[in-house]
Design an enzyme around this catalytic site. Sequence first.
Site: not given
Ligand code: MN
Length: 414
Positions: A124, A131, A197, A199, A231, A238, A242, A251, A347
């Site tokens: 991704d 974004h 998201e 996409e 997504d 997250q 992350y 995710k 995104t």
């Molecule tokens: Mn994404």
Amino acid sequence: MSNLKTFIPVPENSDFTIYNLPYGIFSDKRKPRIGVAIGEKILDLAAVARLGHFDKITKERKVFQQDTLNDFISLGKAKTNAVRAKIIKLLTSNRSPLKNNNRVFVSQSAATMHLPVKVGDYTDFYSSIEHATNIGKMFRDPKNALLPNWRHIPVGYHGRASSIVVSGTPLHRPKGQVMPKDAKVPVFQPSARVDFELEMGFIIGKDNALGNTVSTKKAEDHIFGMVIFNDWSARDIQKWEYVPLGPFLGKSFGSSISPWVVPMEALDPFRTRGPKQDPKVLPYLKYTGKQNYDIQLEVGITPKKGEETVVCRSNFKYMYWNMLQQLAHHTINGCNMRVGDILASGTISGKDETSYGSMLELSWAGSKKLKMSDGSDRVFINDYDTVTMRAFAKNKEIRVGFGQVSGTILPSKK
Ligand code: MN
């Protein structure tokens, strides 16, 4: 080429015109196989192959009987484009042998769609400047929203291929560790911030060997087609997990894709110039020509009892980094791509606040409520909400659409 006429009825505003002809895997009473969408029908390619219509292109009738597109895509563009040309001929010719042959057509309403490809790997990206800027403003420094690498590198992370599901597959709200505001230790709970998201994803059409790179010049030959990609993201999970290695369990509980793969050839009329890249990119990321695509996008939320409310309208043409650059960057270290791999855009947000491609941005991190048709409010996705994304390209003469990807969020498993 905008005067093709098929003998199959195509309703006005249908995504599946004669100019599109996307590939998918469908089943009816019989087992899954390859089909092409046209109007409200599916042309059964396994049946067409059995009649010998593709024999001059490939002797491998079996590739049309598979339950994924991988072997078909592996034939290579020369052959898959010859198949496409043959299908156009078969669907438009006055003396077509398929005319009045009901056995090669199946109603879409009577068919079940399956995951179109076996996805070996999924990556991704994070390629929309709007974004990335919004996220930077919300969580870092509004004055320096973009991190220093962003305009030099198509930033991405390795996603999870095993949890990619086809449109219509429900997902359970994930549970995980979250760090409540002002708390000292994390808690374990169902995510309270499930998000979508918006996409687009592209499907790799040609392998490159380990150690080899794919240049922006050659990249087009390695991209078979595109799907809509949701997504799904659990923002609270997250946010805690992350640092420093990027997205993980927030995710990998699921990503949804649309069932029809639109070949790049069908999108050719909708090429457009991308935004100016400043500063200049390194030589391996340079490209020429119109490499963005004018594809209109929208996202709707349907509560359990209620009508859909469209919450976002965006466009794929806004992308800062294009697909050729993403693929060239992904392989510049010698990483091997394989047929069926999916590379998703990140995104897709535009400048306007109605064009933001996630609830995180639309609700500005939960500070702004969105009204639903049933009178309720949303800042993120509730249990039993269905999120539906649509994508189509259109000019004065023709329309090429992706159909939709939809998915419902169910309560957490006990
Ligand atoms: Mn994404």
